[in-house]
Scaffold this motif. Structure first.
Motif, PDB file in Angstrom:
ATOM      1  N   PRO A  29       1.151  -1.269   0.169  1.00  0.00           N
ATOM      2  CA  PRO A  29      -0.079  -0.241  -0.147  1.00  0.00           C
ATOM      3  C   PRO A  29       0.999   1.289   0.230  1.00  0.00           C
ATOM      4  O   PRO A  29       0.354   2.703  -0.784  1.00  0.00           O
ATOM      5  N   LEU A  30       1.976   1.001   0.489  1.00  0.00           N
ATOM      6  CA  LEU A  30       3.110   2.548   0.581  1.00  0.00           C
ATOM      7  C   LEU A  30       3.273   3.041  -1.179  1.00  0.00           C
ATOM      8  O   LEU A  30       3.273   4.368  -1.167  1.00  0.00           O
ATOM      9  N   TYR A  31       3.199   2.092  -2.504  1.00  0.00           N
ATOM     10  CA  TYR A  31       3.519   2.282  -3.426  1.00  0.00           C
ATOM     11  C   TYR A  31       2.573   2.431  -4.311  1.00  0.00           C
ATOM     12  O   TYR A  31       2.543   2.854  -5.807  1.00  0.00           O
ATOM     13  N   THR A  32       1.381   1.239  -4.069  1.00  0.00           N
ATOM     14  CA  THR A  32       0.635   0.921  -5.284  1.00  0.00           C
ATOM     15  C   THR A  32       0.043   1.801  -6.219  1.00  0.00           C
ATOM     16  O   THR A  32      -0.473   1.984  -7.560  1.00  0.00           O
ATOM     17  N   LEU A  33      -1.245   2.367  -4.983  1.00  0.00           N
ATOM     18  CA  LEU A  33      -2.342   3.621  -5.691  1.00  0.00           C
ATOM     19  C   LEU A  33      -1.471   4.335  -5.935  1.00  0.00           C
ATOM     20  O   LEU A  33      -2.695   4.791  -6.878  1.00  0.00           O
ATOM     21  N   GLN A  34      -0.384   5.287  -5.844  1.00  0.00           N
ATOM     22  CA  GLN A  34      -0.028   6.384  -6.375  1.00  0.00           C
ATOM     23  C   GLN A  34       0.514   5.700  -7.605  1.00  0.00           C
ATOM     24  O   GLN A  34       0.372   6.519  -8.131  1.00  0.00           O
ATOM     25  N   GLY A  51     -12.272   2.122 -10.112  1.00  0.00           N
ATOM     26  CA  GLY A  51     -11.489   1.329 -11.210  1.00  0.00           C
ATOM     27  C   GLY A  51     -10.447   0.447 -10.873  1.00  0.00           C
ATOM     28  O   GLY A  51     -10.207  -0.751 -10.476  1.00  0.00           O
ATOM     29  N   VAL A  52      -9.823   0.842 -10.648  1.00  0.00           N
ATOM     30  CA  VAL A  52      -8.730   0.892  -9.913  1.00  0.00           C
ATOM     31  C   VAL A  52      -8.852   0.184  -8.462  1.00  0.00           C
ATOM     32  O   VAL A  52      -8.167  -1.223  -7.901  1.00  0.00           O
ATOM     33  N   VAL A 223      -1.217  -2.151 -10.623  1.00  0.00           N
ATOM     34  CA  VAL A 223      -2.309  -3.040  -9.966  1.00  0.00           C
ATOM     35  C   VAL A 223      -1.598  -4.470  -8.930  1.00  0.00           C
ATOM     36  O   VAL A 223      -1.715  -5.121  -8.839  1.00  0.00           O
ATOM     37  N   VAL A 224      -0.452  -4.765 -10.210  1.00  0.00           N
ATOM     38  CA  VAL A 224       0.173  -6.338  -9.795  1.00  0.00           C
ATOM     39  C   VAL A 224       1.199  -5.420  -8.755  1.00  0.00           C
ATOM     40  O   VAL A 224       1.921  -6.529  -8.056  1.00  0.00           O
ATOM     41  N   LEU A 225       1.922  -3.679  -8.719  1.00  0.00           N
ATOM     42  CA  LEU A 225       2.396  -4.446  -7.208  1.00  0.00           C
ATOM     43  C   LEU A 225       2.064  -4.742  -5.667  1.00  0.00           C
ATOM     44  O   LEU A 225       2.394  -4.480  -4.895  1.00  0.00           O
ATOM     45  N   GLY A 263      -9.095   2.868   2.258  1.00  0.00           N
ATOM     46  CA  GLY A 263      -8.604   4.142   2.910  1.00  0.00           C
ATOM     47  C   GLY A 263      -8.485   5.422   2.620  1.00  0.00           C
ATOM     48  O   GLY A 263      -8.532   6.368   1.787  1.00  0.00           O
ATOM     49  N   GLN A 264      -7.047   5.140   1.257  1.00  0.00           N
ATOM     50  CA  GLN A 264      -6.567   5.550   0.331  1.00  0.00           C
ATOM     51  C   GLN A 264      -8.305   5.935  -0.584  1.00  0.00           C
ATOM     52  O   GLN A 264      -7.865   7.534  -0.983  1.00  0.00           O
ATOM     53  N   GLY A 265      -7.932   5.096  -1.267  1.00  0.00           N
ATOM     54  CA  GLY A 265      -9.140   5.636  -2.112  1.00  0.00           C
ATOM     55  C   GLY A 265     -10.442   6.518  -1.626  1.00  0.00           C
ATOM     56  O   GLY A 265     -10.435   7.355  -2.503  1.00  0.00           O
ATOM     57  N   ALA A 266     -10.464   6.283  -0.683  1.00  0.00           N
ATOM     58  CA  ALA A 266     -11.804   7.529   0.030  1.00  0.00           C
ATOM     59  C   ALA A 266     -10.922   8.832   0.268  1.00  0.00           C
ATOM     60  O   ALA A 266     -11.766  10.183  -0.373  1.00  0.00           O
ATOM     61  N   LEU A 267      -9.657   8.976   0.778  1.00  0.00           N
ATOM     62  CA  LEU A 267      -9.174   9.893   0.489  1.00  0.00           C
ATOM     63  C   LEU A 267      -8.823  11.238  -0.713  1.00  0.00           C
ATOM     64  O   LEU A 267      -9.569  11.866  -0.125  1.00  0.00           O
TER      65      LEU A 267
END
Length: 625
Positions: A29-34, A51-52, A223-225, A263-267
């Protein structure tokens, strides 16, 4: 063992698994969504966020939960996991078909080589991404990120000699705290914006593909991260067992990861400008520095999964004949799978530091990440499907349906990452190809050496008959001659007879065989044949996860009618000096020279087989290949 003791043991192993096995996937989670929502022109719009998030959630359900934790971990080779153990299973299922065995070996070796590439990139990107949190709290300290990362990684690899068990005890409680903290941070934001949970619906992932087209396909490379660490999960199965690993995943790790991603998505739904560091901006400002410290510790732990997996795979590769012999240090009295391989540890350290100093940021490394992981995942799926068909006797239809599902996903992830080759993806590929060349060269070189020894050897039966007709001087004791061919006279025996003009009262021709199973069954460990004239043939068989201890095995031969007194036994061994000859058929000259170099630097067979030096006589022999 009582039920209470069993539960306590299970809980202890599950805790160790959280610390060692799930460190890699737990820090993604440290880097995937970013990375996914900010690269290649992607913007954190509500549509792309939903979507992501949907793709990440269902990738973890299908790839990690169903494929690895449920399906792949079933393919344990007597408790051992990893791509080399899986390769051994697949090879056993096509025994007798030389062409299929060769093809499977090539595929499996390349998958193993790519795993080493993953073992280099994972520590580099994990620790870099955590230390980069300093730039969020204090941007003027950004130039210290690379030096701090290098120092942390150096101490991580220095810690490896103390063993997986101690590392797991130390890291397990820390990772428990990590997962609880990231889950609470995510839950806090999800409660504020519960609409983000709509992304649990796979329809959002499908809609994302239809609306974004090529950009959505490229996003799969990010996404594979979220799946990195799944292969290490399987490779570390021999360290902890499948039940503790499954328990830790479904009851603790998976829920924590889902809460943090959402939670990151909500932010981002409320503050899309937070895309530059959504993980750390999820953290309340007063807790930012403690969170950076915890993240740094967690990413150090994350690297442990692939490092210990690389150790396990190297020992399996040595036993199966795909790697030169290296010293292996056992770090636990209870778990034979917990080991430390100094050469591999030093190699990984050098390459990891080179990656950090060369790429200098987690953003740059994210381009290099993914190719090794997805390549190994695809090969694992192919080997597991072969095992399911040949060993588990699944129907053809079941294998086809399962294969289409798994390979469609694996190849999609692989294709999305192949686009990154020119931006850094070449690094793990070059590393993987180099290791592949080394492993195949060692395997082929050993085959050529054995072939030369067999072709140049004298037939054994006429030799024994001639000894009976013209008996030489006999001396008391037992001579054990290590040989790869029970039908030929060992070179060491010929040299001893030629130069010393004597034979021992009893002569044993010993062959050591490494099986394609982790442990040998009791009935197949020892095979003795009487050859006449006080000559005996002896075959000792070991599994690829066992230590081939010859003196200990000989002590058990008395039950088979061939007792050994170690104080009255002398071991004879021919030490081959490899000579590269361009005129001989086999490998290219440069590969012959590479093999000769590895053979000179490999751990001696006597040390590998734990033969006492004071009972050993080595005689040299030149072998041209």
């Amino acid at each position: 063992m009582s039920d209470a003791d069993t539960k306590r043991r299970l809980a202890t192993l599950a805790l160790g698994a959280i610390g060692v096995v799930y460190g890699d996937i737990g820090t993604s989670p440290l880097y995937t969504l970013q990375t996914t929502l900010s690269h290649d022109g992607m913007k954190p719009t509500p549509e792309s966020i939903y979507g992501v998030l949907s793709l990440i959630f269902w990738a973890q359900i299908i790839v990690v939960s169903l494929k690895y934790v449920v399906f792949i971990m079933r393919a344990d080779n007597k408790g051992e996991g990893g791509i080399m153990a899986l390769l051994a299973l697949a090879l056993r299922s096509v025994r007798g078909d030389a062409r299929q065995r060769w093809l499977l070996a090539i595929i499996g070796i390349f998958g193993a080589a790519l795993f080493y590439g993953d073992g280099v990139i994972t520590p580099a990107i994990s620790v870099l991404s955590a230390v980069e949190g300093v730039k969020v709290a204090a941007p003027n300290l950004g130039h210290w990120v690379v030096p701090i990362t290098a120092v942390i990684l150096f101490f991580l690899f220095a810690l490896q000699r103390h063993g997986t068990e101690r590392v797991g005890r130390l890291f397990g409680p820390v990772m428990v705290v990590w997962f609880i903290v990231i889950a609470l941070l995510g839950l806090r934001m999800v409660v504020q914006n519960p609409h983000v949970l709509l992304a649990l619906n796979p329809a959002y992932g499908v809609k994302f593909f239809f609306s974004h087209g090529l950009q959505a396909f490229i996003a799969l490379g990010g996404v594979v991260l979220a799946l990195t660490g799944a292969e290490a999960l399987y490779a570390d199965m021999g360290h902890f067992g499948k039940r503790p690993i499954r328990l830790a995943w479904f009851s603790f790790v998976l829920p924590a990861l889902v809460l943090n991603y959402f939670g990151q998505g909500a932010l981002l739904l409320n503050h899309p400008e937070a895309i530059d560091s959504p993980f750390f901006k999820l953290t309340p400002e007063p807790l930012l520095y403690p969170m950076i410290g915890l993240a740094t510790i967690a990413t150090v732990i994350a690297s442990q999964a692939v490092i210990s997996g690389a150790f396990s795979m190297t020992r399996e590769a040595m036993s199966l004949g795909y790697s030169m012999r290296m010293p292996v240090v056992h770090t636990s009295r209870e778990m034979s799978g917990q080991i430390f391989v100094p050469w591999v540890n030093n190699f990984l350290l050098i390459m990891v530091l080179a990656a950090v100093l060369g790429f200098r940021s987690s953003d740059n490394l994210s381009a290099a990440y993914g190719i090794a992981v997805t390549g190994t995942m695809t090969i694992t799926s192919i080997l597991a499907l072969i095992v399911a068909r040949r060993q588990w006797h699944w129907s053809r239809l079941t294998v086809i349906v399962t294969g289409v599902l798994l390979l469609t996903i694996d190849l999609s992830f692989l294709g999305a990452n192949l686009i990154k080759i020119e931006y850094g993806g070449w690094f793990p590929l070059v590393l993987g190809v180099a290791i592949f060349i080394v492993m195949t060269t060692w395997r082929r070189g050993r085959e050529l050496v054995v072939r030369e020894i067999k072709q140049s050897g004298l037939a054994l039966d006429p030799f024994i008959a001639n000894i009976a007709e013209h008996p030489p001087l006999r001396v008391p004791g037992t001579a054990v001659f290590l040989t790869a061919n029970q039908n030929a006279v060992p070179h060491a025996l010929l040299h001893n007879l030629k130069h010393n003009k004597v034979l021992h009262e009893r002569n044993v021709l010993l062959t050591v065989e490494m099986l394609e199973t982790p442990t040998a069954d009791l009935g197949e460990r020892i095979e003795i044949s009487e050859l006449g004239g006080d000559f005996y043939g002896l075959a000792l068989r070991f599994g690829f996860a066992e230590d081939p201890n010859i003196p200990r095995a000989l002590a058990k031969c008395s039950k088979k009618g061939l007792p050994f007194d170690m104080m009255d036994t002398t071991f004879f061994l021919s030490r081959e000096t490899i000579i590269a000859d361009a005129k001989r058929p086999g490998m290219a000259l440069w590969r012959d020279k590479l093999f000769a170099f590895m053979a000179r630097n490999a751990l001696p067979a006597t040390a590998f087989f734990q033969i006492p030096g004071n009972r050993l006589i080595e005689l040299g022999a030149q072998v041209e290949i």
